[in-house]
Design a protein around this motif. Structure first.
Motif, short mmCIF file in Angstrom:
data_model
loop_
_atom_site.label_atom_id
_atom_site.label_comp_id
_atom_site.label_asym_id
_atom_site.label_seq_id
_atom_site.Cartn_x
_atom_site.Cartn_y
_atom_site.Cartn_z
N VAL A 125 0.84 -1.20 0.00
CA VAL A 125 0.00 0.00 0.00
C VAL A 125 0.87 1.25 0.00
O VAL A 125 0.59 2.21 -0.73
CB VAL A 125 -0.96 0.01 1.20
CG1 VAL A 125 -1.76 1.30 1.27
CG2 VAL A 125 -1.90 -1.19 1.15
N VAL A 126 1.94 1.25 0.78
CA VAL A 126 2.82 2.42 0.84
C VAL A 126 3.48 2.65 -0.51
O VAL A 126 3.59 3.79 -0.97
CB VAL A 126 3.88 2.27 1.97
CG1 VAL A 126 4.88 3.41 1.93
CG2 VAL A 126 3.20 2.22 3.33
N VAL A 127 3.87 1.58 -1.19
CA VAL A 127 4.44 1.72 -2.53
C VAL A 127 3.41 2.35 -3.47
O VAL A 127 3.74 3.23 -4.27
CB VAL A 127 4.96 0.36 -3.07
CG1 VAL A 127 5.31 0.45 -4.55
CG2 VAL A 127 6.16 -0.11 -2.27
N ALA B 1 8.85 4.05 -9.06
CA ALA B 1 8.13 5.14 -8.39
C ALA B 1 9.09 6.04 -7.62
O ALA B 1 8.97 7.27 -7.67
CB ALA B 1 7.06 4.58 -7.46
N LEU B 2 10.06 5.44 -6.92
CA LEU B 2 11.02 6.25 -6.16
C LEU B 2 11.91 7.07 -7.11
O LEU B 2 12.20 8.23 -6.83
CB LEU B 2 11.88 5.36 -5.26
CG LEU B 2 11.20 4.84 -4.01
CD1 LEU B 2 12.06 3.78 -3.33
CD2 LEU B 2 10.88 5.96 -3.04
N ARG B 3 12.32 6.48 -8.22
CA ARG B 3 13.14 7.23 -9.18
C ARG B 3 12.35 8.39 -9.78
O ARG B 3 12.90 9.46 -10.02
CB ARG B 3 13.66 6.29 -10.26
CG ARG B 3 14.77 5.39 -9.76
CD ARG B 3 15.42 4.58 -10.87
NE ARG B 3 16.43 3.70 -10.30
CZ ARG B 3 16.32 2.39 -10.23
NH1 ARG B 3 15.26 1.78 -10.72
NH2 ARG B 3 17.29 1.67 -9.69
N VAL C 152 8.56 6.48 4.98
CA VAL C 152 8.26 5.19 5.62
C VAL C 152 9.08 4.08 4.98
O VAL C 152 9.68 3.25 5.68
CB VAL C 152 6.74 4.88 5.56
CG1 VAL C 152 6.46 3.43 5.92
CG2 VAL C 152 5.99 5.80 6.51
N LEU C 153 9.15 4.05 3.66
CA LEU C 153 9.94 3.02 2.98
C LEU C 153 11.42 3.13 3.34
O LEU C 153 12.09 2.11 3.54
CB LEU C 153 9.75 3.10 1.47
CG LEU C 153 8.34 2.73 0.97
CD1 LEU C 153 8.23 2.99 -0.52
CD2 LEU C 153 8.00 1.29 1.30
#
Length: 190
Positions: free
Chosen positions: A123-125, A165-167, A142-143
């Motif tokens: 969910v966090v992703v 997503a992070l990139r 959080v990640l």
């Protein structure tokens, strides 16, 4: 009233186990406003001191309830639950706390986030793709904290959309989002 008092007087109420228990019960209520207020009160109490965070994380049902609220229909409930999880991870006992207590707290929060097919990490992703900058930032934070635990890091890396997503957030125009994304990428070894 309990939520308001916990937000205004976190030191006074945190010593009372009934206060934390009552807030945890509110997390499971049917009212989004009560859930959001309870999660907010809990994260404010955890922010106040590591001892509060320990009491909150140790309260039966608290961590699973917070993880469940990450999938709530209300963005405000999701945000407050995400903030609470982040505070519990971030506000671990400092140098005066033992390494064992820090490890046990991180392991407990990580285990709650990894549990089940629709675990909190998944969910966090997904929240990394939120249109709201504050949610993107909190999700990346959080990640980043979860990546400090080997089980958390493995569970995050198992999410195929996470690295992309992070990139993408690394290129955000918001500096806080950029920093959170870079921190998470670094801790994940990406």
């Amino acid at each position: 009233m309990l939520c308001y008092l916990a937000m205004v007087l976190p030191a006074a109420l945190s010593a009372d186990p009934d206060c934390i228990r009552g807030l945890v019960q509110l997390l499971s209520s049917n009212r989004a406003s009560g859930q959001a207020a309870a999660a907010q009160a809990l994260w404010r109490m955890a922010k106040h001191s590591p001892a509060n965070g320990q009491r909150i994380a140790a309260e039966p049902g608290c961590l699973p309830a917070l993880v469940q609220l990450l999938s709530a229909n209300s963005v405000d409930v999701q945000k407050q639950a995400l903030q609470a999880v982040w505070r519990l991870l971030q506000n671990l006992p400092g140098p005066s706390g033992t390494a064992l207590i820090r490890a046990l707290m991180r392991a407990a929060v990580t285990a709650a986030m990894v549990a089940g097919e629709s675990g909190g990490i998944k969910v966090v992703v997904q929240l990394l793709g939120s249109e709201r900058v504050d949610m993107q930032c909190l999700a990346a934070q959080v990640l980043s904290e979860l990546a400090l635990d080997s089980a958390g890091k493995s569970a995050i890396l198992a999410q195929p959309a996470c690295a992309t997503a992070l990139r993408k957030l690394w290129g955000s125009t918001n500096r806080d989002v950029q920093k959170a994304a870079v921190d998470a990428l670094h801790r994940l070894g990406l």
